[in-house]
Scaffold this active site. Structure first.
Site, PDB file in Angstrom:
ATOM      1  N   LYS A  91       0.810  -1.228   0.000  1.00 56.57           N
ATOM      2  CA  LYS A  91       0.000   0.000   0.000  1.00 56.57           C
ATOM      3  C   LYS A  91       0.841   1.276   0.000  1.00 56.57           C
ATOM      4  CE  LYS A  91      -4.512  -1.381   1.658  1.00 56.57           C
ATOM      5  NZ  LYS A  91      -4.379  -2.825   1.962  1.00 56.57           N
ATOM      6  N   GLU A 113      -9.801   7.462   3.965  1.00 57.46           N
ATOM      7  CA  GLU A 113     -10.747   6.652   4.728  1.00 57.46           C
ATOM      8  C   GLU A 113     -10.184   5.245   4.775  1.00 57.46           C
ATOM      9  OE1 GLU A 113     -11.126   4.667   1.491  1.00 57.46           O
ATOM     10  OE2 GLU A 113     -11.502   6.804   1.277  1.00 57.46           O
ATOM     11  N   SER A 381       1.505  -9.803  -1.183  1.00 56.69           N
ATOM     12  CA  SER A 381       1.216  -8.373  -1.027  1.00 56.69           C
ATOM     13  C   SER A 381       1.561  -7.810   0.341  1.00 56.69           C
ATOM     14  CB  SER A 381      -0.261  -8.108  -1.342  1.00 56.69           C
ATOM     15  OG  SER A 381      -1.098  -8.935  -0.550  1.00 56.69           O
TER      16      SER A 381
HETATM   17  C1  PLP Z   1      -5.172  -3.825   1.475  1.00 61.17           C
HETATM   18  C2  PLP Z   1      -4.476  -5.073   1.149  1.00 61.17           C
HETATM   19  C3  PLP Z   1      -4.872  -5.873   0.054  1.00 61.17           C
HETATM   20  C4  PLP Z   1      -6.068  -5.586  -0.800  1.00 61.17           C
HETATM   21  O1  PLP Z   1      -6.019  -4.393  -1.503  1.00 61.17           O
HETATM   22  P1  PLP Z   1      -5.784  -4.339  -3.077  1.00 61.17           P
HETATM   23  O2  PLP Z   1      -6.027  -2.933  -3.414  1.00 61.17           O
HETATM   24  O3  PLP Z   1      -6.742  -5.283  -3.707  1.00 61.17           O
HETATM   25  O4  PLP Z   1      -4.377  -4.750  -3.321  1.00 61.17           O
HETATM   26  C5  PLP Z   1      -4.128  -7.020  -0.227  1.00 61.17           C
HETATM   27  N1  PLP Z   1      -3.073  -7.379   0.536  1.00 61.17           N
HETATM   28  C6  PLP Z   1      -2.678  -6.640   1.591  1.00 61.17           C
HETATM   29  C7  PLP Z   1      -1.509  -7.113   2.389  1.00 61.17           C
HETATM   30  C8  PLP Z   1      -3.361  -5.480   1.945  1.00 61.17           C
HETATM   31  O5  PLP Z   1      -2.970  -4.764   3.007  1.00 61.17           O
END
Ligand code: PLP
Length: 399
Positions: A91, A113, A381
């Site tokens: 993020k 938000e 992610s």
């Molecule tokens: C917020 C988040 C997501 C989901 O958000 P996307 O915008 O779909 O990427 C996925 N993985 C993690 C670790 C997150 O914090």
């Protein structure tokens, strides 16, 4: 295949656009004009790359999960390690980019938000980094549920605004943030946390997150001399997924798979998988795409074991990539994600985010059916430290 999106009005095929109140249009127009100029300014990207290198710690490596691959007995699994970024997920790539744009526009104040709190933390982080005032809108119930992230935001100097109207969750927090933006547009920038919202946000967030796929392409070439057979990512709003996929769209030999949150199953009411469950088009949060809704167009409630995937819509570019058949969308249920979570902990010594565990679950299910010479690249992610209380509770363990 030639791929070009969005069009000048911010549409990705039939998805996207600007579905916002008239009072918001000048603010969105100002962001569009500023982003257009920034996008063509090499100095903007140089500043972005500097922060990604020295503050976020990029490039994040690709890692061959050799023990997990051997255990599954099929394709080789590679992980793009977004979990190693400062703040523990992808993020921050986006919040750095938007904060730089805010700075370029002369804004001294940012608002955001947040539902699970992850985007709030990433925004509070960059606000401290750039010396900006930060206000994070959060549903009153979410504030109760996500106390550690609320405390993190406060430590980082942000003001957390409790929204007690409506369902006291993300939806209402978004409405409140939009209201605040209209009232304070002269000095305030609105940082959106995923590849969704009205134009130009989906394009802008994609452009910032593309660093994931651009790095991965170079790294996979260096590591195995070619691109992976499959690239897979979890999809909430869709920012980590589009960041990985976009640089691969023209690479026809790379199969792209987006994994939605299947919750207790897409045949039940308890999931957050608009495409996999066949949801119709709808409008929410300023854009049009597939949206979980009832026969009257009212947005349905969602469920996922991972708070970050718990969203009833999906970013517009994903809707389009589904329509044109370039990306396959599927869902992983809570149980499959938890099983993948355990496997990565035990075979690789990496605690993944529950969101990322959905992408891993695809690899766990499909790698065994693939050849040992094939490669699956999973976008990891984020890291799972934030999720250990959830996992303990599900296992019936008291911490
Ligand atoms: C917020 C988040 C997501 C989901 O958000 P996307 O915008 O779909 O990427 C996925 N993985 C993690 C670790 C997150 O914090």
């Amino acid at each position: 295949m030639h791929y070009s999106a969005p069009d000048p009005l911010g549409f990705f095929g039939q998805h996207g656009g600007t579905f916002a109140a008239e009072t918001l249009i000048p603010a969105l127009e100002a962001v569009s004009v500023a982003y257009r100029a920034a996008k063509n300014d090499p100095e903007f990207w140089a500043a972005f790359r500097r922060d990604l290198a020295h503050y976020v710690g990029r490039p994040s490596p690709v890692y061959h999960a050799a023990r997990l691959s051997a255990h599954l007995g099929g394709a080789q699994i590679w992980l793009k390690r977004e979990d190693l970024n400062h703040t523990g997920a992808h993020k921050v790539n986006n919040t750095i980019g938007q904060a730089l744009l805010a700075q370029r526009m002369g804004k001294k104040r940012v608002i955001a938000e947040t539902g699970a709190g992850q985007h709030g933390v990433a925004t509070a982080t960059v606000a401290a980094r750039f010396g900006m005032e930060c206000h994070v809108y959060m549903g009153a119930d979410d504030i109760q549920r996500q106390a550690p992230n609320v405390f993190r935001m406060k430590l980082l100097g942000a003001n957390v605004v409790s929204v007690a109207s409506g369902s006291r969750t993300l939806k209402d927090a978004m409405n409140e943030a939009m209201r605040e933006w209209v009232a304070r547009v002269d000095d305030t920038f609105y940082i959106i946390g995923t590849a969704a919202g009205p134009a130009p946000y989906p394009e802008m967030v994609r452009d910032f997150q593309c660093v994931i796929g651009n790095e991965a392409k170079e790294q996979m070439l260096a590591a195995i001399g070619r691109q992976p057979d499959v690239a897979v990512a979890c999809v909430g709003g869709g920012s980590n997924a589009i960041g990985l996929f976009y640089p691969y769209i023209q690479e026809q030999n790379v199969r792209l798979v987006g994994v939605e949150a299947g919750g207790r199953g897409t045949h039940t009411a308890d999931h957050a998988a608009p495409i996999s469950s066949g949801a119709p088009l709808g409008v929410l949060h300023g854009f049009r795409s597939y949206l979980m809704q009832d026969a009257h167009g009212q947005v349905l409630g969602t469920h996922s074991v991972s708070a970050g995937l718990d969203y009833p819509g999906i970013g517009p570019e994903h809707g389009h990539l589904h329509d044109i058949g370039r990306v396959e969308y599927t869902a992983a249920n809570d149980d499959a994600a938890l099983e993948a979570f355990d496997l990565l902990c035990q075979y690789e010594g990496i605690i993944p985010a529950l969101e990322s565990s959905h992408a891993l679950a695809w690899a766990v299910a499909h790698a065994p059916k693939m050849d040992k010479n094939q490669a699956v690249l999973v976008n990891l992610s984020g890291r799972g430290d934030k999720d250990i209380n959830t996992v303990a509770k599900l296992k019936g363990i008291e911490l």
